[in-house]
Structure formats: C-alpha cells, structure tokens
Write an enzyme that holds these catalytic residues in place. Structure first.
Site, PDB file in Angstrom:
ATOM      1  N   GLU A 298       0.892  -1.176   0.000  1.00  9.49           N
ATOM      2  CA  GLU A 298       0.000   0.000   0.000  1.00  9.49           C
ATOM      3  C   GLU A 298       0.915   1.207   0.000  1.00  9.49           C
ATOM      4  OE1 GLU A 298      -1.624   3.158   0.835  1.00  9.49           O
ATOM      5  OE2 GLU A 298      -1.948   2.415   2.871  1.00  9.49           O
TER       6      GLU A 298
ATOM      7  N   CYS B 125      -2.150   8.933   2.829  1.00 13.72           N
ATOM      8  CA  CYS B 125      -1.833   8.514   1.464  1.00 13.72           C
ATOM      9  C   CYS B 125      -2.957   8.787   0.466  1.00 13.72           C
ATOM     10  CB  CYS B 125      -1.459   7.041   1.453  1.00 13.72           C
ATOM     11  SG  CYS B 125      -2.710   5.952   2.167  1.00 13.72           S
TER      12      CYS B 125
ATOM     13  N   GLU C  25       3.727  13.219  -4.991  1.00 12.05           N
ATOM     14  CA  GLU C  25       3.170  13.147  -3.645  1.00 12.05           C
ATOM     15  C   GLU C  25       4.005  14.014  -2.708  1.00 12.05           C
ATOM     16  OE1 GLU C  25       1.342   9.750  -0.783  1.00 12.05           O
ATOM     17  OE2 GLU C  25       3.398   9.407  -1.441  1.00 12.05           O
TER      18      GLU C  25
END
Length: 517
Positions: free
Chosen positions: A288, A322, A421
C-alpha cells in the site's frame, strides 16, 4: 522543559500570536514507555542483543524523549523462529495457531479488540508525541483498531463454510480449502502507526498466520501497547512478535528465509525495492504505497457541503495521509469562489500544539519531512503557482517541525506540486473547462489510490467516479470501509487491504478433487 501541566498548556493560537514555541510541557501519565531496551519476542519482552539505538523526537518541540533498540540479525532470527514455532505448535492442539478453528481465532481477536480499547488514551498520547498527529486524530486510533479486529473476527463463518465446486461434466467435485500463508512480516509507516499495522495484523491472525511486526523508526513506542494488548488477550506466545530498528531491520525481515509473506505500507520507492526482493524470492507481497488523488468538483457542487468535509477528505492528518485528494479540479465557471472557500477553510483551521483537542494541523512528523514539504512549496512558487494562504513563509513557531498549511491556485498539471506526492499540508487547485478534460487530468498520474467527486447530482457523481482510474472513490466524502477492499493501482501498490479481499491476501488455496460417481 518546565513543570507546567499539559492540561494548563497555552493554546496554539495564544502561543502563535506571542511567537512562542508550541510545546507539550510535561509527559502525560499515559506515556509509560520512553527509553526501552527490549523487543517483544515469543510472548515476552526480551532484551535486544544489538547495541544500536533509535531516538524518538516530539515533532512539536524537537525534544528527544524516548529511544528503542535496533534489533540485530540475531534478534530478527529469534522473532521469526518464534513465529514459525507458534504457527505450528502454539495454543491448543498440535497444529498450532494455524490449526485452531476460525471461530476460536475470532474469539482471540474479539478479546484483543477489547484490550486495545482499554489502552486508548495511552495509544493516542504516545502516537501524538511520536509523530505530531493531533489528538483529535489519534484519539480515534484505538476504537478504529478495535473495529478492524471485530470486522475480521466476523469472517470466521466465511472461513468455516465449505466451498465445493462441481466438475463441468458432473463426474467429480473439488473442495477448495484455504490455508494460511505462514509467517508474515508486517512493515508499517509512521503516519498511522497503529491502524496501518492492524489493517494487516487482523486478517493475518484471522487467516491463521503468525507475524513479526517492524514499526517505522520515528514511531516505535505506540506499537508496544498492541503487544501488551495481545498478551492480555491471551494470544499464544510467538503469534505476535515486534522488532524495532532502521531500514536494515526491515530489509532483513523481507529477505528472511523463514518469512512466507510481506505486507508493507509506505513510499513507492521503498515499495519497489521490497517488490523486487519478493519477486526474486517468489514471495507474496501486499504493498500500500503513495498517492496523488484528485477531488473532482462538478459545476453543480454545493460548496457549503464540500466545506464540511474538505479537510478530512483533502488534508487529513496535516496532509500526511496517502489517499487524500490533494489536487482539487475546479470548473472554470466556479473557480474563483471555490478558491475562496478552500482558502478560508484552511486559514480558519487551528495549527499548533497537537495535544490541544482544538488543533487541526500539527507539525510534520520529522525534520526531513518538513524540509521536503517546504521544498515542494518553493517549487510551486517558482513554477508560477499562487499561494492564497501559507506559502514559503515562517511557520510562526519558534520550535517544532511546522509548515504553514498552504493552498495553491493557478496550478497547471505539469507542475511538480500537481504530479508528485508531497505528504504535507499543501493543496493544489487546478482549473478545467470540460468534464472530459477534468477526467484526463485526474487520470494523468502515476498513482491510483483514492479520489472524491463533489456534486449535487448523485448519479452524475457516480458516473464520473467510474471514469477515474483509481482504487477507491468517495462521493461527497472519503472514508475507508473495513468491509470493502482498499487497493491501489499503478504506483500506488499491489494487492488489497480490508474486506474479504484483504483476508485472502493471507490465504493460499488448495483444491482437493474427488469423484462423486
């Protein structure tokens, strides 16, 4: 540090106005773990054989307040060996944890859930002192962890139901059994150090696996309460083991010959290295990883309704989540009013002492993360984005890894802040003219983890979500559902957590064919 009680600490607003450091001034009584020398192996806290230490720093004050040992290779060997023994021989019966009926394992998970809830305050406060997440966030960690354990305990009946499949010609049938994978290495990140372990631990235990957990280096103390809860719940020795340390400890676990599966949450670059190692070893892995999700705002949006969930959906946990939608795609006809709403909402949210229940934005978790976020803010300005609040300005605090929550307008898809990100309190607002253009922007990313659609028309929002190339989409909000898979696409990971899909990540099928005529 002074002797002032945490309950009497000045508010974040007052300290910011005075230009004083925001700091939690005394250890809460709920923090029994500070400097430790042991690891949780084979059901007990045992002295580490390694000589290295990892320090724990309060991100709001920059004060070092705790430390843990760095596990040696021998410590890792002991933990894996304990898990292997428990997999085969722990608990009732000669077949060990794997041989217990699913309903029996479910009973352990139910008790573990209750023990976690008893430790809610300690988990919350330790978590906040480790990574700076506000108590408004960490205060939910124990209840959410308990809910995850109870959800997977509820799948006992699913595991106990016979799965019999006929041959097409009717001459025979196949009994499909589900066996536990074995010993699992669970490697967790620092942003949600309890729940992102439990999302792996609960299905692993329910499946009949045993585990070795390696928490992130900045957050090695809150996980100790999980070990305490497991022991109090009566989970047999060796079923759950915990080793602390740096990336070398994680690497040793990933490649250990006694490990059968790896589950990791963290950055995409580290995930790639773990995937490469597991591919070489033909070892199953669940990853993940990162995200760069979009909030697609349709022209009929109710901005008041969107405002109510904006921070939770787009900047949760000081942007250190996230799946949050850090790119807001706004229709040209409503661009200015949406920029105004987002800017005002972020400006009004309190930043400061994460132990203050009114604080929304705490510090970045580490000095390195703060510096990374500030670098992205500078890149946005250099590439022509307009900071409507925040920006490359002083945090307003004398100490702590704080970054001013920042909203960028006039962002274009090619800018770094729109592509990469950031993992910090930074939002980018991009303009679009047509829905097709907006979908193109949303899907023009290496990631595919989360997303939201805001619209007053439920059908239009549902149709737009179907066109987004991402693992999860929320309509008017975003939240994880323990009963549904959470799975990233592309650079956001491999496999799924939660739901029956998350349970199957810790199982391997065996087909037994038998004639019926």
């Amino acid at each position: 540090m002074t002797g002032q009680s945490i309950d009497a600490a000045p508010t974040a607003a007052a300290t910011a106005a005075a230009g004083q450091p925001v700091q939690t001034t005394r250890f809460p009584a709920t923090l029994p773990y500070r400097h430790t020398d042991d690891l949780f192996i084979d059901g007990a806290w045992r002295a580490a054989s390694g000589t290295g230490r990892t320090t724990v720093t309060n991100p709001a004050t920059e004060a070092e307040w705790g430390s843990v040992p760095v596990a040696s290779a021998a410590d890792v060997d002991l933990a894996v060996a304990a898990a292997r023994r428990a997999f085969a021989r722990a608990g009732a019966g000669a077949d060990g944890w794997r041989g217990l009926a699913p309903s029996v394992r479910a009973g352990y998970l139910e008790r573990l859930a209750g023990e976690i809830e008893k430790r809610a305050a300690a988990i919350s406060h330790t978590n906040t002192w480790e990574n700076g997440s506000p108590v408004a966030e960490t205060g939910r960690a124990a209840s959410n962890a308990a809910a995850i354990f109870r959800y997977f305990a509820g799948l006992a009946g699913y595991l106990e139901t016979a799965d019999v499949r006929p041959f097409p010609d009717g001459s025979a049938e196949t009994v499909v059994r589900q066996d536990p994978v074995g010993v699992c290495a669970l490697i967790a990140p620092w942003n949600f150090p309890i729940n992102l372990v439990v999302a792996k631990l609960a299905p692993a235990l329910m499946a009949g696996c045993t585990v070795v957990i390696k928490p992130a280096s900045p957050t090695p103390l809150s996980i100790r309460f999980l070990a305490d809860a497991a022991a109090a719940a009566g989970i047999p020795a060796g079923v759950v083991n915990i080793v602390t340390g740096d990336s070398a400890v994680g690497d040793a676990l990933v490649r250990h010959p006694g490990v059968d599966k790896v589950a990791f949450t963290g950055s995409t670059p580290v995930g790639r290295r773990i995937a490469a190692a597991c591919g070489e070893l033909l070892r199953p892995v669940t990853l993940e990883l990162g995200g760069k999700s979009s909030a697609l705002v349709l022209p009929d949006v109710d901005l008041t309704a969107m405002q109510q969930v904006l921070i939770r959906s787009c900047m949760r946990n000081t942007g250190q989540t996230c799946y949050i939608s850090t790119r807001i795609l706004a229709p040209a006809g409503r661009y200015d009013e949406l920029v105004d709403m987002v800017t005002a909402t972020i400006q009004a949210a309190q930043q400061g002492d994460p132990m203050d229940p009114d604080t929304v934005f705490g510090p970045a978790a580490t000095r390195a993360q703060r510096d990374t976020v500030r670098g992205y803010i500078r890149s946005g300005i250099a590439e022509g984005a307009r900071a409507t609040t925040g920006g490359d300005v002083p945090s307003g605090f004398d100490r702590g890894f704080f970054v001013k929550p920042t909203v960028f307008a006039d962002v274009t898809p090619g800018m770094r802040i729109a592509r990469e990100e950031i993992f910090g309190p930074v939002l980018s607002i991009l303009r679009y003219d047509t829905l097709d253009e907006a979908i193109g922007i949303a899907n023009n990313t290496a990631f595919g983890l989360g997303g939201t659609v805001f619209s007053a028309d439920a059908d239009a929002a549902f149709d737009a979500a179907a066109r987004m190339d991402t693992g999860s989409v929320g309509l008017g909000f975003f939240a994880s559902n323990h009963n549904a898979p959470f799975a990233g696409r592309h650079d956001s990971g491999l496999g799924a957590e939660f739901g029956r899909e998350g349970l199957h990540a810790y199982l391997r099928p065996q087909s037994v064919h038998r004639r019926i005529r």
